[in-house]
Design a protein around this motif. Structure first.
Motif, short mmCIF file in Angstrom:
data_model
loop_
_atom_site.label_atom_id
_atom_site.label_comp_id
_atom_site.label_asym_id
_atom_site.label_seq_id
_atom_site.Cartn_x
_atom_site.Cartn_y
_atom_site.Cartn_z
N ILE A 101 0.88 -1.16 0.00
CA ILE A 101 0.00 0.00 0.00
C ILE A 101 0.92 1.21 0.00
CG2 ILE A 101 -1.81 1.26 1.21
CD1 ILE A 101 -2.64 -1.58 0.25
N LEU A 102 0.74 2.08 -0.98
CA LEU A 102 1.61 3.24 -1.14
C LEU A 102 0.77 4.50 -1.08
CD1 LEU A 102 4.48 4.31 -1.92
CD2 LEU A 102 3.68 4.25 -4.27
N THR A 111 0.86 11.14 10.44
CA THR A 111 0.10 10.29 9.53
C THR A 111 0.62 8.86 9.62
OG1 THR A 111 -0.20 12.13 8.01
CG2 THR A 111 -0.60 9.93 7.13
N ALA A 112 1.94 8.69 9.55
CA ALA A 112 2.52 7.35 9.62
C ALA A 112 2.19 6.68 10.95
CB ALA A 112 4.03 7.43 9.41
N GLN A 113 2.29 7.42 12.03
CA GLN A 113 1.97 6.87 13.36
C GLN A 113 0.52 6.42 13.41
OE1 GLN A 113 3.02 10.34 15.63
NE2 GLN A 113 4.85 9.37 16.45
N ARG A 114 -0.38 7.24 12.90
CA ARG A 114 -1.80 6.89 12.95
C ARG A 114 -2.10 5.69 12.07
NH1 ARG A 114 -4.39 12.95 13.23
NH2 ARG A 114 -3.73 13.30 15.38
N VAL A 115 -1.49 5.62 10.90
CA VAL A 115 -1.70 4.46 10.03
C VAL A 115 -1.23 3.19 10.73
CG1 VAL A 115 -0.90 3.33 7.91
CG2 VAL A 115 -1.71 5.69 7.83
N ALA A 133 8.62 12.28 3.98
CA ALA A 133 7.63 13.35 4.00
C ALA A 133 6.71 13.30 2.79
CB ALA A 133 8.33 14.71 4.07
N GLU A 134 7.06 12.51 1.78
CA GLU A 134 6.25 12.43 0.57
C GLU A 134 5.74 11.03 0.25
OE1 GLU A 134 8.78 14.14 -2.38
OE2 GLU A 134 8.50 16.16 -1.61
N MET A 135 6.10 10.03 1.08
CA MET A 135 5.71 8.66 0.76
C MET A 135 5.61 7.81 2.02
SD MET A 135 7.65 5.82 -1.62
CE MET A 135 7.75 6.96 -2.98
N LEU A 136 4.57 6.99 2.04
CA LEU A 136 4.40 5.98 3.07
C LEU A 136 4.11 4.68 2.36
CD1 LEU A 136 3.90 4.98 6.01
CD2 LEU A 136 1.52 5.69 5.71
#
Length: 166
Positions: A101-102, A111-115, A133-136
């Motif tokens: 999932i990208l 955002t990353a922590q919440r995901v 900062a631009e991709m997870l």
């Protein structure tokens, strides 16, 4: 160190309390008892003041500039290269039964922590994850892919786009 400083330091050691303070959904007396810093009444006051200083705004909600995509057939790459590399382990397309999932766009560490927190709550096993900062990117089991896609979408507030090539 003042009671206020001790309280803030104790809150920083428990991120769930910090988030609850930011969201304004905390029982201050119960939190003060939990922290066991000093006099409960003084810590309660310190928590209220700290909460007043924290931004209540949600920096991840409604950002339509974030795009979420899914790619099936991800697996560990023998050469340590791929969409995501963690240490010597790479995850590449067309090499396995996992799903990536990208999310791309304007992202924050929150955002990353919440995901990742939502994945834990949903009992989704994350095989690997990476963040800038631009991709997870998350690598999950094949059957967890669609649910994880929707989960990420709900956190970032974007519209989902399934993609065959990331």
């Amino acid at each position: 160190m003042s009671i206020a400083e001790e309280t803030r330091e104790a809150v920083r050691e428990h991120p769930f309390l910090y988030e609850a303070l930011r969201a304004g959904i905390i029982n201050y007396t119960a939190a003060a008892d939990f922290l066991d810093v000093n006099d409960t009444d003084a810590v309660t006051v310190a928590l209220r003041r700290y909460a007043d200083e924290l931004a209540v705004t949600d920096t991840t909600a409604g950002d339509k500039s974030v795009r979420v995509r899914m790619k099936r057939g991800i697996g560990e790459a023998d050469d340590g290269h791929g969409l995501l590399v963690v240490g010597d382990t790479g995850f590449a397309p067309d090499t396995g039964e996992l799903t990536a999932i990208l999310a791309t766009g304007d992202l924050t560490v929150t955002t990353a922590q919440r995901v990742l927190g939502r994945c834990a709550i949903a009992d989704v096993t994350v095989s690997a994850a990476g963040f800038t900062a631009e991709m997870l990117i998350l690598v999950v089991g094949r059957h967890d892919g669609p649910d994880t896609l929707r989960l990420v979408e709900s956190v970032v507030g974007s519209s989902t786009e399934s993609a065959t090539d990331i």
